[in-house]
Write an enzyme that holds these catalytic residues in place. Sequence first.
Site, PDB file in Angstrom:
ATOM      1  N   GLY A 158      -5.156  -5.697   5.926  1.00  0.00           N
ATOM      2  CA  GLY A 158      -6.352  -4.879   6.011  1.00  0.00           C
ATOM      3  C   GLY A 158      -7.426  -5.343   6.976  1.00  0.00           C
ATOM      4  O   GLY A 158      -8.070  -4.534   7.650  1.00  0.00           O
ATOM      5  N   ARG A 165     -13.326  -8.498  -2.448  1.00  0.00           N
ATOM      6  CA  ARG A 165     -12.714  -8.166  -1.154  1.00  0.00           C
ATOM      7  C   ARG A 165     -12.155  -6.747  -1.132  1.00  0.00           C
ATOM      8  O   ARG A 165     -11.498  -6.298  -2.056  1.00  0.00           O
ATOM      9  CB  ARG A 165     -11.587  -9.174  -0.855  1.00  0.00           C
ATOM     10  CG  ARG A 165     -10.843  -8.940   0.466  1.00  0.00           C
ATOM     11  CD  ARG A 165      -9.575  -8.149   0.273  1.00  0.00           C
ATOM     12  NE  ARG A 165      -8.852  -7.967   1.556  1.00  0.00           N
ATOM     13  CZ  ARG A 165      -7.859  -7.101   1.725  1.00  0.00           C
ATOM     14  NH1 ARG A 165      -7.450  -6.365   0.728  1.00  0.00           N
ATOM     15  NH2 ARG A 165      -7.258  -6.982   2.900  1.00  0.00           N
ATOM     16  N   THR A 209      -0.741   0.955   6.492  1.00  0.00           N
ATOM     17  CA  THR A 209      -0.357  -0.136   5.601  1.00  0.00           C
ATOM     18  C   THR A 209      -0.216  -1.407   6.423  1.00  0.00           C
ATOM     19  O   THR A 209       0.473  -1.417   7.441  1.00  0.00           O
ATOM     20  CB  THR A 209       0.958   0.160   4.852  1.00  0.00           C
ATOM     21  OG1 THR A 209       1.411  -1.048   4.208  1.00  0.00           O
ATOM     22  CG2 THR A 209       2.057   0.653   5.783  1.00  0.00           C
ATOM     23  N   GLY A 210      -0.892  -2.457   5.986  1.00  0.00           N
ATOM     24  CA  GLY A 210      -0.818  -3.699   6.744  1.00  0.00           C
ATOM     25  C   GLY A 210      -1.856  -4.682   6.269  1.00  0.00           C
ATOM     26  O   GLY A 210      -2.458  -4.502   5.210  1.00  0.00           O
ATOM     27  N   THR A 244       0.834  -1.197   0.000  1.00  0.00           N
ATOM     28  CA  THR A 244       0.000   0.000   0.000  1.00  0.00           C
ATOM     29  C   THR A 244       0.872   1.252   0.000  1.00  0.00           C
ATOM     30  O   THR A 244       1.948   1.243   0.572  1.00  0.00           O
ATOM     31  CB  THR A 244      -0.854   0.006   1.283  1.00  0.00           C
ATOM     32  OG1 THR A 244      -1.545  -1.234   1.372  1.00  0.00           O
ATOM     33  CG2 THR A 244      -1.854   1.133   1.303  1.00  0.00           C
TER      34      THR A 244
END
Length: 307
Positions: A228, A202, A225-226, A174
């Site tokens: 989600g 998704r 960011t990670g 991201t």
Amino acid sequence: MKKFVLAIHGGAGTILKKNMTTDKENAYHEALREALEAGNDVLNKKGTSIEAVSVAVAMMEDSPLFNAGKGSVYSNSGKNEMEASIMEGGDLRAGAIAGVKNIKNPIQLAKSILFDDDFVYLIGEGAEEYAAKRKLEKAADEYFHTQFRKDQWLAAKGEGKVLLDHDADKKFGTVGAVALDIYGNLAAATSTGGLTNKKYGRIGDSSVIGSGTYANNNTCAISCTGYGEFFLRAIVAYDVSCLMEYKGLSLKEACDQVVMKKLVEMKGEGGLIALSSHGDFEFSFNSEGMYRGVVGSELSLKTYIYK
């Protein structure tokens, strides 16, 4: 002139020096530098924080190095399905889009919605129709094709898996930016291609205001960011702001509480960039690394990859 600050990220995850070639490392630093310079140029010319974050994020969307725009991963259908969001901290205006295809710069579509009083969040074909009405640039499927992403998708499909950006070194690609302009206004923006081989339409946290993106002049601007699903459940971006607003925590204390404690306890990996209304910034992540950088009227340009 009042001070201004811009911070960006290009994803977090298990980013290890031993897995990186010198050329690749240099390419990431250069891409981050270009995005910072573009956003800084806006702020330096007395532009707004909204313009700065959208320009910086669009630069990263144009790079095949990040999982956003041109570098977006493939979904289960073999398409690049993207999402993005943007928010400004003055009167809490926001724009968000999800499940869009063939939009060259998803962040520009989100920004267009931010300035429209009728909507905050548009998805799929409706969002694409809106983009066409606004004459936003489209791109053919070929534009988004990178062999690396295609190979990733075919491998994931063969194993029947849904993968993070690239599971070998578990990276969440991201991209995002946060900015404070000379008028005292904060803004945040986030954009992503999501997970490789994702199904059923998704959507992650990147397009969700409060989870992946949040800005409030009273507290902070956040871009996450990670993984989600964890960031959605933890309402990460808004939680940092809430801890500052209602508990009086500092920016660093609030980030640590959410990223290093709450997310870790949930086994949610990733991080965020944060900027306070005073111009203090934080890079907070519980992973091995995060592509990131900062620049400002009182800060020389710096980019980082590892912890």
